[in-house]
Design a protein around this motif. Structure first.
Motif, PDB file in Angstrom:
ATOM      1  N   THR A  18     -15.091  96.664  80.416  1.00 56.64           N
ATOM      2  CA  THR A  18     -14.872  95.290  79.941  1.00 56.64           C
ATOM      3  C   THR A  18     -13.898  95.210  78.772  1.00 56.64           C
ATOM      4  OG1 THR A  18     -16.741  95.414  78.398  1.00 56.64           O
ATOM      5  CG2 THR A  18     -17.216  94.682  80.651  1.00 56.64           C
ATOM      6  N   HIS A  64     -23.580  92.220  83.939  1.00 55.83           N
ATOM      7  CA  HIS A  64     -22.133  92.161  84.176  1.00 55.83           C
ATOM      8  C   HIS A  64     -21.826  92.436  85.638  1.00 55.83           C
ATOM      9  CE1 HIS A  64     -18.461  91.630  81.785  1.00 55.83           C
ATOM     10  NE2 HIS A  64     -17.869  92.288  82.762  1.00 55.83           N
ATOM     11  N   THR A  67     -22.098  89.181  87.424  1.00 55.32           N
ATOM     12  CA  THR A  67     -20.920  88.322  87.192  1.00 55.32           C
ATOM     13  C   THR A  67     -19.732  88.784  88.028  1.00 55.32           C
ATOM     14  OG1 THR A  67     -21.642  87.866  84.935  1.00 55.32           O
ATOM     15  CG2 THR A  67     -19.332  87.436  85.454  1.00 55.32           C
ATOM     16  N   GLU A  68     -19.459  90.086  87.989  1.00 56.82           N
ATOM     17  CA  GLU A  68     -18.298  90.610  88.713  1.00 56.82           C
ATOM     18  C   GLU A  68     -18.490  90.491  90.226  1.00 56.82           C
ATOM     19  OE1 GLU A  68     -15.626  94.687  88.847  1.00 56.82           O
ATOM     20  OE2 GLU A  68     -16.624  94.065  86.996  1.00 56.82           O
ATOM     21  N   SER A  69     -19.728  90.643  90.698  1.00 56.62           N
ATOM     22  CA  SER A  69     -20.002  90.504  92.127  1.00 56.62           C
ATOM     23  C   SER A  69     -19.671  89.097  92.613  1.00 56.62           C
ATOM     24  CB  SER A  69     -21.478  90.825  92.422  1.00 56.62           C
ATOM     25  OG  SER A  69     -21.766  92.166  92.119  1.00 56.62           O
ATOM     26  N   GLU A  70     -20.010  88.100  91.799  1.00 63.51           N
ATOM     27  CA  GLU A  70     -19.686  86.720  92.153  1.00 63.51           C
ATOM     28  C   GLU A  70     -18.175  86.515  92.188  1.00 63.51           C
ATOM     29  OE1 GLU A  70     -21.632  84.434  93.221  1.00 63.51           O
ATOM     30  OE2 GLU A  70     -23.515  85.503  92.910  1.00 63.51           O
ATOM     31  N   GLU A  71     -17.483  87.107  91.221  1.00 61.68           N
ATOM     32  CA  GLU A  71     -16.022  86.956  91.160  1.00 61.68           C
ATOM     33  C   GLU A  71     -15.344  87.596  92.369  1.00 61.68           C
ATOM     34  OE1 GLU A  71     -15.035  88.731  87.433  1.00 61.68           O
ATOM     35  OE2 GLU A  71     -15.705  86.998  86.238  1.00 61.68           O
ATOM     36  N   LEU A  72     -15.932  88.665  92.910  1.00 62.70           N
ATOM     37  CA  LEU A  72     -15.367  89.361  94.069  1.00 62.70           C
ATOM     38  C   LEU A  72     -15.937  88.844  95.388  1.00 62.70           C
ATOM     39  CD1 LEU A  72     -15.413  93.023  92.710  1.00 62.70           C
ATOM     40  CD2 LEU A  72     -13.408  91.550  93.035  1.00 62.70           C
ATOM     41  N   SER A  73     -16.697  87.755  95.321  1.00 64.45           N
ATOM     42  CA  SER A  73     -17.306  87.137  96.507  1.00 64.45           C
ATOM     43  C   SER A  73     -18.263  88.085  97.228  1.00 64.45           C
ATOM     44  CB  SER A  73     -16.214  86.662  97.486  1.00 64.45           C
ATOM     45  OG  SER A  73     -15.371  85.717  96.874  1.00 64.45           O
ATOM     46  N   GLU A 116     -15.782  98.702  97.169  1.00 64.22           N
ATOM     47  CA  GLU A 116     -15.894  97.845  95.984  1.00 64.22           C
ATOM     48  C   GLU A 116     -17.345  97.775  95.502  1.00 64.22           C
ATOM     49  OE1 GLU A 116     -12.186  94.676  96.481  1.00 64.22           O
ATOM     50  OE2 GLU A 116     -14.179  94.178  97.256  1.00 64.22           O
TER      51      GLU A 116
END
Length: 266
Positions: A18, A64, A67-73, A116
């Motif tokens: 991060t 975190h 959060t990142e999982s949501e951003e990567l769909s 991913e």
């Protein structure tokens, strides 16, 4: 962080991933430690303080990952997979578990997307991946399990059982090779995968027993049968008898077990 290698490793992974400065991280860490302490009914012992450090670094990394999982769909897939892994063996978890879990969660993953999922969990030091085998630190598993209430435990028990059941359906087991007229090299590889998967099934069964929750799924019934075979092969006769006993108890309560599962238990 109490000089704990695991806590330091997770903290370092968070800061590296991060780009968080050390003094900012410590500020976040102290705030999250206070939140975790408020959940405890009594003052922590030295052993508790060690677990608190790992629990705090894990929670920060886990949040975190969400959060990142949501951003990567990727939605909840990485977090659900990680929660399932907390009930399996700490070492030698076949990567096929990730593949099967992704399929089961109704998401068609390409190789890149699957990587991913592994990358997210690895770069935050929540799992380690080497040569198609995964490992999760025992203390991380313990921290995750302690976060689950009974409803969540039941959810991840049943999910894990179905993942391993579906993975095992693609392998050869020892009984399927009895009487085979020709030896095929690929059978050895499939049998090794079976062994790794059933070893993880044995860990899952042990965690279910310790939880005192009653799980009566057909998939668990099948896994108990495979665990009995595995333990018999490894001359663990008492464990094999316990597996068979639990399997029969489930069968006695099941009104319906699919023919495919029933056939595999004969």
């Amino acid at each position: 962080l109490g000089y704990l290698p695991l806590a330091l490793e997770q903290a370092g992974a968070y800061m590296a991933t991060t780009n968080c400065k050390c003094h900012i991280y410590l500020k976040y860490f102290k705030a999250n430690s206070i939140k975790q302490l408020k959940k405890r009914a009594q003052s922590p012992t030295t052993r508790d303080k060690q677990r608190l450090a790992v629990q705090t670094t894990w929670k920060m990394n886990f949040d975190h990952v969400k959060t990142e999982s949501e951003e990567l769909s990727l939605g909840h897939i990485p977090c659900d997979i990680l929660n399932c892994l907390s009930y399996l063996s700490p070492d030698d978890i076949p990567v096929e578990v990730i593949t099967q879990a992704s399929e089961m969660l109704a998401v068609e993953l390409s190789d890149i997307t699957e990587n991913e999922v592994l990358s997210i969990l690895s770069k935050f030091s929540l799992i380690q991946s080497l040569e198609r085998k995964l490992s999760v630190h025992r203390l991380v598993q313990e921290v995750m399990r302690n976060e689950h209430d009974n409803a969540e435990k039941r959810k991840y028990f049943e999910m894990s059982a179905e993942i391993i059941y579906c993975s095992l359906a693609k392998t050869n087991n020892p009984t399927s090779l009895i009487g085979a007229s020709h030896h095929k090299p690929e059978s050895d590889q499939s049998l090794m995968l079976w062994s790794d998967l059933v070893s993880n099934a044995c860990s899952l069964v042990q965690n279910i027993r310790q939880s005192l929750l009653e799980i009566h799924s057909p998939e668990l019934c099948y896994l108990l049968n495979q665990c009995a075979v595995f333990n018999s092969v490894n001359l663990e006769n008492q464990k094999a008898l316990a597996d068979q006993s639990d399997k029969l108890a489930i069968l006695a309560k099941q009104e319906h077990v699919s023919e495919s599962i029933k056939g595999c238990m004969l």
